[in-house]
Design an enzyme around this catalytic site. Structure first.
Site, PDB file in Angstrom:
ATOM      1  N   GLU A 132      32.794  32.826  29.913  1.00 27.59           N
ATOM      2  CA  GLU A 132      31.989  32.628  30.322  1.00 27.59           C
ATOM      3  C   GLU A 132      31.186  33.493  31.143  1.00 27.59           C
ATOM      4  OE1 GLU A 132      31.966  28.626  32.196  1.00 27.59           O
ATOM      5  OE2 GLU A 132      31.919  27.813  29.744  1.00 27.59           O
ATOM      6  N   CYS A 145      27.532  36.680  37.199  1.00 23.19           N
ATOM      7  CA  CYS A 145      29.348  36.529  37.710  1.00 23.19           C
ATOM      8  C   CYS A 145      29.558  36.873  36.344  1.00 23.19           C
ATOM      9  CB  CYS A 145      29.481  34.952  38.202  1.00 23.19           C
ATOM     10  SG  CYS A 145      31.210  35.099  38.114  1.00 23.19           S
ATOM     11  N   CYS A 152      43.197  35.420  32.207  1.00 28.01           N
ATOM     12  CA  CYS A 152      44.165  36.540  33.535  1.00 28.01           C
ATOM     13  C   CYS A 152      45.545  36.716  32.541  1.00 28.01           C
ATOM     14  CB  CYS A 152      43.590  36.212  34.810  1.00 28.01           C
ATOM     15  SG  CYS A 152      43.724  37.011  36.019  1.00 28.01           S
ATOM     16  N   CYS A 156      47.419  33.096  39.955  1.00 24.80           N
ATOM     17  CA  CYS A 156      47.452  32.392  40.697  1.00 24.80           C
ATOM     18  C   CYS A 156      47.614  31.282  40.968  1.00 24.80           C
ATOM     19  CB  CYS A 156      45.890  32.593  41.644  1.00 24.80           C
ATOM     20  SG  CYS A 156      46.229  34.987  41.233  1.00 24.80           S
ATOM     21  N   GLY A 217      39.662  36.475  34.376  1.00 27.24           N
ATOM     22  CA  GLY A 217      40.583  37.901  33.993  1.00 27.24           C
ATOM     23  C   GLY A 217      39.981  38.555  35.981  1.00 27.24           C
ATOM     24  N   GLU A 218      41.625  39.867  35.598  1.00 23.89           N
ATOM     25  CA  GLU A 218      41.298  40.643  36.629  1.00 23.89           C
ATOM     26  C   GLU A 218      40.866  42.255  36.444  1.00 23.89           C
ATOM     27  OE1 GLU A 218      42.120  40.739  40.465  1.00 23.89           O
ATOM     28  OE2 GLU A 218      41.789  42.627  39.784  1.00 23.89           O
ATOM     29  N   SER A 249      35.424  42.262  42.028  1.00 21.44           N
ATOM     30  CA  SER A 249      36.385  41.088  43.230  1.00 21.44           C
ATOM     31  C   SER A 249      37.879  41.041  41.974  1.00 21.44           C
ATOM     32  CB  SER A 249      36.204  40.044  42.756  1.00 21.44           C
ATOM     33  OG  SER A 249      36.920  38.240  43.651  1.00 21.44           O
ATOM     34  N   SER A 271      40.430  38.837  47.364  1.00 24.08           N
ATOM     35  CA  SER A 271      40.817  37.750  47.334  1.00 24.08           C
ATOM     36  C   SER A 271      41.890  37.678  48.151  1.00 24.08           C
ATOM     37  CB  SER A 271      40.935  36.882  46.087  1.00 24.08           C
ATOM     38  OG  SER A 271      40.364  37.908  44.778  1.00 24.08           O
ATOM     39  N   LEU A 272      41.703  36.973  49.090  1.00 24.63           N
ATOM     40  CA  LEU A 272      42.908  37.263  50.790  1.00 24.63           C
ATOM     41  C   LEU A 272      43.593  36.091  50.618  1.00 24.63           C
ATOM     42  CD1 LEU A 272      44.094  38.726  52.105  1.00 24.63           C
ATOM     43  CD2 LEU A 272      42.694  38.015  54.399  1.00 24.63           C
ATOM     44  N   HIS A 273      42.350  34.523  50.745  1.00 22.73           N
ATOM     45  CA  HIS A 273      43.679  33.144  50.672  1.00 22.73           C
ATOM     46  C   HIS A 273      44.145  33.079  51.505  1.00 22.73           C
ATOM     47  CE1 HIS A 273      40.484  33.286  46.902  1.00 22.73           C
ATOM     48  NE2 HIS A 273      41.115  33.801  46.953  1.00 22.73           N
ATOM     49  N   ASN A 348      37.851  24.414  43.527  1.00 18.88           N
ATOM     50  CA  ASN A 348      37.401  23.585  42.660  1.00 18.88           C
ATOM     51  C   ASN A 348      38.361  22.919  41.694  1.00 18.88           C
ATOM     52  OD1 ASN A 348      34.858  22.753  40.976  1.00 18.88           O
ATOM     53  ND2 ASN A 348      35.113  24.817  40.301  1.00 18.88           N
ATOM     54  N   CYS A 391      33.520  30.597  39.535  1.00 21.68           N
ATOM     55  CA  CYS A 391      32.865  31.668  38.359  1.00 21.68           C
ATOM     56  C   CYS A 391      34.351  31.612  37.121  1.00 21.68           C
ATOM     57  CB  CYS A 391      32.692  32.704  38.366  1.00 21.68           C
ATOM     58  SG  CYS A 391      31.019  32.849  39.191  1.00 21.68           S
TER      59      CYS A 391
HETATM   60  N1  SAH Z   1      40.163  38.057  39.303  1.00 23.54           N
HETATM   61  C1  SAH Z   1      39.645  38.179  39.969  1.00 23.54           C
HETATM   62  C2  SAH Z   1      38.260  37.606  40.429  1.00 23.54           C
HETATM   63  C3  SAH Z   1      38.223  36.639  39.679  1.00 23.54           C
HETATM   64  S1  SAH Z   1      38.223  35.002  40.495  1.00 23.54           S
HETATM   65  C4  SAH Z   1      40.338  37.727  41.765  1.00 23.54           C
HETATM   66  O1  SAH Z   1      40.824  36.556  41.542  1.00 23.54           O
HETATM   67  O2  SAH Z   1      39.647  37.734  42.475  1.00 23.54           O
HETATM   68  C5  SAH Z   1      36.905  35.245  41.595  1.00 23.54           C
HETATM   69  C6  SAH Z   1      37.613  34.761  42.739  1.00 23.54           C
HETATM   70  O3  SAH Z   1      37.294  32.636  42.489  1.00 23.54           O
HETATM   71  C7  SAH Z   1      38.842  34.745  43.363  1.00 23.54           C
HETATM   72  O4  SAH Z   1      38.455  34.715  44.886  1.00 23.54           O
HETATM   73  C8  SAH Z   1      39.426  33.750  42.750  1.00 23.54           C
HETATM   74  O5  SAH Z   1      40.638  33.521  44.050  1.00 23.54           O
HETATM   75  C9  SAH Z   1      38.660  32.866  43.260  1.00 23.54           C
HETATM   76  N2  SAH Z   1      38.667  30.900  42.492  1.00 23.54           N
HETATM   77  C10 SAH Z   1      39.927  30.776  41.257  1.00 23.54           C
HETATM   78  N3  SAH Z   1      40.203  29.628  40.940  1.00 23.54           N
HETATM   79  C11 SAH Z   1      39.334  28.783  41.811  1.00 23.54           C
HETATM   80  C12 SAH Z   1      39.455  27.276  42.128  1.00 23.54           C
HETATM   81  N4  SAH Z   1      39.628  26.623  41.814  1.00 23.54           N
HETATM   82  N5  SAH Z   1      38.192  27.318  43.223  1.00 23.54           N
HETATM   83  C13 SAH Z   1      37.752  28.007  44.126  1.00 23.54           C
HETATM   84  N6  SAH Z   1      37.773  29.261  43.866  1.00 23.54           N
HETATM   85  C14 SAH Z   1      38.898  30.130  43.066  1.00 23.54           C
HETATM   86 FE1  SF4 Z   2      43.500  36.008  37.796  1.00 19.96          FE
HETATM   87 FE2  SF4 Z   2      41.720  36.577  40.133  1.00 19.96          FE
HETATM   88 FE3  SF4 Z   2      42.253  33.565  39.264  1.00 19.96          FE
HETATM   89 FE4  SF4 Z   2      44.536  34.920  39.990  1.00 19.96          FE
HETATM   90  S1  SF4 Z   2      42.499  34.414  40.823  1.00 19.96           S
HETATM   91  S2  SF4 Z   2      45.006  33.923  37.788  1.00 19.96           S
HETATM   92  S3  SF4 Z   2      43.835  37.702  39.386  1.00 19.96           S
HETATM   93  S4  SF4 Z   2      41.410  35.389  37.375  1.00 19.96           S
END
Ligand code: SAH
Ligand code: SF4
Length: 416
Positions: A132, A145, A152, A156, A217-218, A249, A271-273, A348, A391
């Site tokens: 998408e 985006c 991926c 995560c 994807g990463e 990202s 993506s620290l989290h 989300n 996204c």
């Molecule tokens: N793989 C890369 C880029 C794609 S994800 C990464 O992980 O950074 C883009 C962002 O969306 C990342 O910060 C990811 O952690 C976040 N993300 C993934 N799933 C999500 C969700 N369900 N709700 C909110 N953010 C989310």
């Molecule tokens: Fe892959 Fe980014 Fe989703 Fe983690 S948050 S599974 S690295 S797309």
């Protein structure tokens, strides 16, 4: 606190822990008649040489094609009026100007647009691959985006993309192709009929001003293709989206961060989290390979950092998991000395997830702590009942974008 992984997560049999990566990757199989979209200037020169364009002409022809492909957005060789009829016919015989196939388009009242794209699968007859691409317009900018992979390989625990088993790296043409599709659909080419409707940016003469690599994807696991695609996106004689307006990202692929700075030169989002390794190991299993201290060290060394060029730290707000004020305070301590912004992303939810989004009040309190420490931490006041979206996981939802999704998308797009 232990969060059980969602169904479908790949596990390491011996420990039961969430696997860091899954393998293997599917392969891209080029069509018999390849598209010119996504070729570098050098590759375009070679392609022309291959169909008999004399070396003495190659440079000029590449310039012409580049202009038609990426400045004008030509969709047929016949449009290329300054290219001889013979050469147009030769090109037509060997190549296409094909973009990824659009299988669905959704347009929200606020102007957000989402395209579901179908990409070829490795084996004929196999389920096609889908990614998408989402367009998020705001008053002063339009952000696209992009996805870098189908699925991926990382897992995560809060991310829906991570649950998908099928993984394939996109090739540069499929990454650039997402920009082409979006510009086609928006009429965002010189002389094209521009899209109209609510929410489209009123300022500037272009609908797409920014790119975020925040779809599926990463990106740093598909380094060369992302690098080559973004070089095309940033080329001043074509798509011309400056690197300052492109944000990549990553979930924290530490060994690739320096290379990303040197060879891609886009803005970085991480993506620290979580602020402690124990929790981050659960949320972002790649942390077991590259822990927080190593990740932040790589961030400190990211080339060209300054107050005007900050790293964005993404932090998904998970209720009762990472959203306490203690976490907020630890976050600002952790980022000390790094030119940083914090992007609080409302979680989300997706079917089967164990997580919930933090309450809006908690997100605001968290944001105030971050803000008081001197970091911009934009979170939008929710319109309608609640918040949300990202996204990376929109592909799953076939229904229209919800108000929550749109909000989360905007949170993610606010990287400036
Ligand atoms: N793989 C890369 C880029 C794609 S994800 C990464 O992980 O950074 C883009 C962002 O969306 C990342 O910060 C990811 O952690 C976040 N993300 C993934 N799933 C999500 C969700 N369900 N709700 C909110 N953010 C989310
Ligand atoms: Fe892959 Fe980014 Fe989703 Fe983690 S948050 S599974 S690295 S797309």
């Amino acid at each position: 606190m232990t969060i059980s992984p969602h169904p479908g997560t790949v596990r390491d049999p011996p420990t039961g822990a969430i696997a860091i990566e899954k393998a293997p990757l599917e392969r891209y199989v080029a069509p018999d008649k390849p598209s010119l979209i996504g070729l570098s200037r050098a590759a375009l020169g070679e392609a022309l040489g291959g169909v008999g364009v004399p070396p003495a002409q190659a440079r000029m022809r590449v310039q012409q094609l580049w202009h038609w492909l990426y400045f004008r957005g030509a969709q047929a060789f016949d449009e290329m009026t300054n290219v001889s009829k013979d050469l147009r016919a030769t090109l037509e015989r060997h190549f296409t100007l094909a973009r990824p196939e659009v299988v669905a388009e959704q347009v929200s009242v606020d102007g957000t647009r989402k395209w579901l794209l179908r990409l070829p699968s490795e084996h004929p007859g196999e389920r096609p691959h889908e990614v998408e691409c989402v367009y998020i317009p705001e008053a002063d900018r339009g952000t696209l985006c992009l996805s870098s992979q189908v699925g991926c390989t990382l897992n995560c625990s809060f991310c829906h993309t991570g649950t998908q088993r099928l993984v394939r790296n996109l090739v540069p043409g499929e990454i650039v192709g997402q920009i082409m599709v979006a510009r086609d659909r928006l009429g965002d080419w010189p002389g094209a009929e521009r899209a109209h409707g609510g929410g489209l940016p009123a300022q500037g003469d272009r609908f797409i001003s920014n790119i975020v690599m925040m779809g599926m994807g990463e990106p740093l696991y598909n380094f060369e293709a992302v690098r080559d695609a973004l070089a095309i996106a940033a080329d001043g004689e074509g798509l011309s989206i400056s690197k300052r307006r492109i944000t990549l990202s990553t979930s924290g692929v530490v060994p690739m961060i320096a290379r990303a700075g040197a060879e891609i030169g886009a803005m970085l989002a991480v993506s620290l989290h979580a602020v402690e390794d124990e929790l981050r190991n659960e949320l972002v299993p790649l942390n077991r390979k590259y822990p927080i201290a190593d990740l932040l060290a790589a961030c400190r060394n990211y080339p060209g950092l300054s107050n005007a060029r900050r790293i964005t730290f993404e932090y998904v707000m998970l209720k009762g998991v990472n959203d306490s004020l203690k976490h907020a305070k630890a976050l600002v301590r952790l980022l000390k000395g790094i030119p940083a912004k914090v992007n609080l992303i409302p979680f989300n939810p997706w079917p089967g997830t164990r997580y919930e989004c933090s309450d809006w009040e908690q997100i605001e309190k968290f944001s105030e702590v971050v803000f008081a420490a001197g970091y911009a931490s934009p979170v939008r006041t929710p319109r309608g009942r609640d918040i949300l979206a990202a996204c990376g996981q929109l592909k799953s939802a076939s229904e229209k974008l919800s108000a929550r999704e749109r909000l989360a998308l905007r949170a993610m797009a606010m990287t400036d």
